[in-house]
Design an enzyme around this catalytic site. Structure first.
Site, PDB file in Angstrom:
ATOM      1  N   HIS A   1       0.854  -1.188   0.000  1.00 59.21           N
ATOM      2  CA  HIS A   1       0.000   0.000   0.000  1.00 59.21           C
ATOM      3  C   HIS A   1       0.886   1.231   0.000  1.00 59.21           C
ATOM      4  O   HIS A   1       1.958   1.225   0.616  1.00 59.21           O
ATOM      5  CB  HIS A   1      -0.897   0.010   1.254  1.00 59.21           C
ATOM      6  CG  HIS A   1      -2.048   0.933   1.140  1.00 59.21           C
ATOM      7  ND1 HIS A   1      -1.942   2.271   1.424  1.00 59.21           N
ATOM      8  CD2 HIS A   1      -3.322   0.718   0.751  1.00 59.21           C
ATOM      9  CE1 HIS A   1      -3.120   2.835   1.220  1.00 59.21           C
ATOM     10  NE2 HIS A   1      -3.973   1.922   0.805  1.00 59.21           N
TER      11      HIS A   1
ATOM     12  N   ASP B   1      -8.010  -5.192   0.247  1.00 58.44           N
ATOM     13  CA  ASP B   1      -8.518  -5.998  -0.867  1.00 58.44           C
ATOM     14  C   ASP B   1      -8.150  -7.462  -0.779  1.00 58.44           C
ATOM     15  O   ASP B   1      -8.673  -8.279  -1.530  1.00 58.44           O
ATOM     16  CB  ASP B   1      -7.987  -5.438  -2.197  1.00 58.44           C
ATOM     17  CG  ASP B   1      -8.564  -4.079  -2.478  1.00 58.44           C
ATOM     18  OD1 ASP B   1      -9.752  -3.889  -2.168  1.00 58.44           O
ATOM     19  OD2 ASP B   1      -7.846  -3.214  -2.990  1.00 58.44           O
TER      20      ASP B   1
HETATM   21  N1  ACO Z   1       4.048  -7.638  -4.723  1.00 62.56           N
HETATM   22  C1  ACO Z   1       5.398  -7.630  -4.921  1.00 62.56           C
HETATM   23  N2  ACO Z   1       6.186  -6.544  -4.802  1.00 62.56           N
HETATM   24  C2  ACO Z   1       5.571  -5.396  -4.476  1.00 62.56           C
HETATM   25  C3  ACO Z   1       4.179  -5.306  -4.250  1.00 62.56           C
HETATM   26  C4  ACO Z   1       3.417  -6.482  -4.378  1.00 62.56           C
HETATM   27  N3  ACO Z   1       2.085  -6.461  -4.193  1.00 62.56           N
HETATM   28  N4  ACO Z   1       3.861  -4.046  -3.941  1.00 62.56           N
HETATM   29  C5  ACO Z   1       5.006  -3.331  -3.972  1.00 62.56           C
HETATM   30  N5  ACO Z   1       6.042  -4.156  -4.283  1.00 62.56           N
HETATM   31  C6  ACO Z   1       7.457  -3.779  -4.364  1.00 62.56           C
HETATM   32  C7  ACO Z   1       7.742  -3.024  -5.650  1.00 62.56           C
HETATM   33  O1  ACO Z   1       8.195  -3.903  -6.677  1.00 62.56           O
HETATM   34  C8  ACO Z   1       8.831  -2.062  -5.218  1.00 62.56           C
HETATM   35  O2  ACO Z   1      10.058  -2.763  -5.201  1.00 62.56           O
HETATM   36  P1  ACO Z   1      11.417  -1.969  -5.538  1.00 62.56           P
HETATM   37  O3  ACO Z   1      11.561  -0.909  -4.483  1.00 62.56           O
HETATM   38  O4  ACO Z   1      12.452  -3.040  -5.459  1.00 62.56           O
HETATM   39  O5  ACO Z   1      11.230  -1.401  -6.915  1.00 62.56           O
HETATM   40  C9  ACO Z   1       8.472  -1.720  -3.770  1.00 62.56           C
HETATM   41  O6  ACO Z   1       7.700  -2.854  -3.300  1.00 62.56           O
HETATM   42  C10 ACO Z   1       7.653  -0.449  -3.626  1.00 62.56           C
HETATM   43  O7  ACO Z   1       6.543  -0.563  -4.524  1.00 62.56           O
HETATM   44  P2  ACO Z   1       5.899   0.684  -5.266  1.00 62.56           P
HETATM   45  O8  ACO Z   1       5.082   0.186  -6.407  1.00 62.56           O
HETATM   46  O9  ACO Z   1       6.969   1.697  -5.562  1.00 62.56           O
HETATM   47  O10 ACO Z   1       4.988   1.245  -4.118  1.00 62.56           O
HETATM   48  P3  ACO Z   1       3.763   2.186  -4.303  1.00 62.56           P
HETATM   49  O11 ACO Z   1       3.530   2.832  -2.998  1.00 62.56           O
HETATM   50  O12 ACO Z   1       3.931   3.072  -5.482  1.00 62.56           O
HETATM   51  O13 ACO Z   1       2.587   1.165  -4.675  1.00 62.56           O
HETATM   52  C11 ACO Z   1       0.738  -0.268  -4.604  1.00 62.56           C
HETATM   53  C12 ACO Z   1       1.580   0.766  -3.847  1.00 62.56           C
HETATM   54  C13 ACO Z   1       0.341   0.264  -5.985  1.00 62.56           C
HETATM   55  C14 ACO Z   1      -0.546  -0.537  -3.824  1.00 62.56           C
HETATM   56  C15 ACO Z   1       1.562  -1.578  -4.737  1.00 62.56           C
HETATM   57  O14 ACO Z   1       1.919  -2.081  -3.480  1.00 62.56           O
HETATM   58  C16 ACO Z   1       0.829  -2.657  -5.552  1.00 62.56           C
HETATM   59  O15 ACO Z   1       0.862  -2.642  -6.782  1.00 62.56           O
HETATM   60  N6  ACO Z   1       0.110  -3.604  -4.862  1.00 62.56           N
HETATM   61  C17 ACO Z   1      -0.671  -4.601  -5.535  1.00 62.56           C
HETATM   62  C18 ACO Z   1      -1.992  -3.993  -5.949  1.00 62.56           C
HETATM   63  C19 ACO Z   1      -2.922  -3.756  -4.785  1.00 62.56           C
HETATM   64  O16 ACO Z   1      -3.124  -4.614  -3.934  1.00 62.56           O
HETATM   65  N7  ACO Z   1      -3.547  -2.567  -4.766  1.00 62.56           N
HETATM   66  C20 ACO Z   1      -4.541  -2.209  -3.762  1.00 62.56           C
HETATM   67  C21 ACO Z   1      -4.101  -1.047  -2.963  1.00 62.56           C
HETATM   68  S1  ACO Z   1      -5.283  -0.718  -1.693  1.00 62.56           S
HETATM   69  C22 ACO Z   1      -6.524   0.100  -2.461  1.00 62.56           C
HETATM   70  O17 ACO Z   1      -6.387   0.739  -3.465  1.00 62.56           O
HETATM   71  C23 ACO Z   1      -7.824   0.014  -1.839  1.00 62.56           C
END
Ligand code: ACO
Length: 427
Positions: A305, A362
């Site tokens: 998140h 979620d």
């Molecule tokens: N699985 C694996 N790796 C992940 C995940 C995941 N679900 N989420 C983040 N990471 C990793 C990224 O690859 C990144 O790694 P790096 O630093 O080596 O490049 C690091 O963790 C940070 O991730 P970002 O995408 O930069 O974090 P951001 O804050 O931008 O993204 C997000 C948050 C979009 C929710 C992300 O965690 C994700 O895509 N999760 C899966 C989708 C999801 O569950 N969304 C629901 C969010 S809650 C809502 O909207 C109600």
């Protein structure tokens, strides 16, 4: 003495006031930065930007805290109802019995849709995604309710707010009914907000629909958990759309469009699809390995998140609710076991520990919604239904804010500098 933040720029040293909220990080008021230095800030994704002042919702992502008007989400989910939480978000205080009764009465009197909107549905393909229908129908409300689109009139704003909250279950249920080819069900005002939604979704005119109280309570709780979440992508979209003076129906349609994305509201659908694809606990390590592999775009859906770097407090309530629903409906779905084991494995894995990736709201919501009988395509529509309360409350707050301006970010331009047009025959 007010705190200030000093900034040294290549041309000038400047000083800006530091503002404090009631709780949470202080913010540097850089509104005069461009005028004073000719520089912008660069913050794609707004990771360090407070876009507005708000009194609605507070999140401490490190501690896993979520408060609506000061009340912890866990307490609201356990003790409140969606209608009461809606009142709280809209008005700032919990209602007394009389205020709550009046609010519920008002909402229930706006649940019907203009009859011509039923014809509007028939323009969609039967296999249209419910979110596509929601975007279209909610946007179209502005063509049907002209008497509540003058945003300068507080009465119009109030009626539009009530209409949106009241009609959203009807719109979502009709999207479902249309997809399965069953007749639309009219709302029944003697039922609760959530019971009525269940009736409009799963009832048929041929027989009386009896609302299961455990399912009604579970769904109402899911609605509470999704009611608002500070300045997330869809809420910011609603505020941005509203900042131009667009009518509330158009603004909420914009919010629905943004919510649809898999990184936001679409994640509950994606999370359940993922759990089903995994299918068996012994396949979990393969998917964890894929999520960790930088060359694989796969992510664990329902994990991670932008704000929570701790267990999402909403996920805790969700996990408990899954058990209640499964017991009440006698559901035996291996997907819950896969979810529990996946969570445990991920939480003990260095990659997820280091990056502070925890289950979000979620992760479990899809498991519950599926057990209740909703197809995965309806999940995000349910999220939109609940979040409408937050969107409407945030939109109202924005309109009333004297500091509100049209939202207009700037950019760091890296394209070509000025050059002369070359006629086609000389290129
Ligand atoms: N699985 C694996 N790796 C992940 C995940 C995941 N679900 N989420 C983040 N990471 C990793 C990224 O690859 C990144 O790694 P790096 O630093 O080596 O490049 C690091 O963790 C940070 O991730 P970002 O995408 O930069 O974090 P951001 O804050 O931008 O993204 C997000 C948050 C979009 C929710 C992300 O965690 C994700 O895509 N999760 C899966 C989708 C999801 O569950 N969304 C629901 C969010 S809650 C809502 O909207 C109600």
């Amino acid at each position: 003495m007010t705190d200030t933040a000093k900034l040294q720029t290549p041309t000038k040293d400047v000083e800006y006031p530091v503002m404090s909220g009631t709780v949470g990080p202080q913010v540097v008021d850089i509104r005069k930065l461009y005028a004073q230095t000719g520089m912008f800030t660069y913050d794609p994704g707004f990771t360090s930007t407070a876009s507005c002042e708000s009194t609605l919702t507070y999140i401490d992502g490190d501690e896993g805290v979520l408060l609506h008007r000061g009340y912890p989400i866990g307490q609201l989910a356990e003790q409140s109802s969606f209608m009461e939480t809606a009142y709280l978000l809209l008005n700032g205080e919990l209602p007394d019995q009389g205020e709550l009764d009046k609010f519920v009465y008002t909402i229930s009197r706006h649940t019907m849709l203009h009859e011509q909107l039923a014809t509007f549905y028939r323009g969609f393909r039967r296999d249209a995604h419910p979110m596509a229908i929601m975007c279209g129908v909610v946007g179209a409300l502005s063509a049907f309710y002209h008497d509540s689109t003058d945003i300068t009139d507080p009465k119009h704003r109030l009626i539009a707010s009530h209409r949106l909250i009241a009609k959203m279950p009807t719109i979502a249920a009709m999207a479902y009914k249309y997809s399965v080819g069953q007749p639309f069900m009219y709302p029944k005002n003697e039922l609760s907000y959530t019971g009525n939604f269940l009736q409009m979704t799963f009832g048929v005119p041929a027989e009386e629909y009896v609302v299961n109280p455990v399912v009604e309570k579970a769904l109402d709780r899911i609605f509470i958990l999704h009611a608002d979440h500070e300045q997330n992508a869809s809420t910011s979209t609603v505020r941005l759309a509203g900042s131009s003076g667009a009518n509330p129906f158009a603004c909420i349609a914009a919010g629905i469009a943004c919510l649809w994305g898999p990184a936001h509201g679409g994640a509950n659908e994606a999370a359940l699809n993922m759990l089903r694809e995994i299918g068996r606990p012994d396949r979990i390590p393969e998917y964890i390995a894929r999520a960790k592999n930088k060359d694989d775009p796969f992510r664990l859906m329902g994990f991670g998140h932008r704000v929570y770097k701790n267990y999402d407090p909403r996920a805790t309530v969700m996990q408990k609710t899954v058990r209640e629903v499964f017991e009440a409906l006698n559901v035996d779905d291996p997907v819950f076991e896969v979810a529990l084991q996946l969570e445990e494995m991920a939480l003990n894995d260095d990659y997820f520990i280091e990056k502070k990736l925890f289950p979000n709201v979620d992760f479990y919501s899809g498991v519950i919604l599926s057990a209740i009988g909703f197809p995965t395509t309806m999940f995000t529509a349910l999220f939109a239904l609940a979040r409408t309360v937050g969107w409407v409350a945030q939109w109202n707050e924005m309109i009333a804010d004297p500091d509100q301006k049209i939202g207009r970010p700037r950019q760091l331009y890296t394209g070509p500098t000025q050059r002369d047009y070359v006629p086609l025959n000389q290129r």
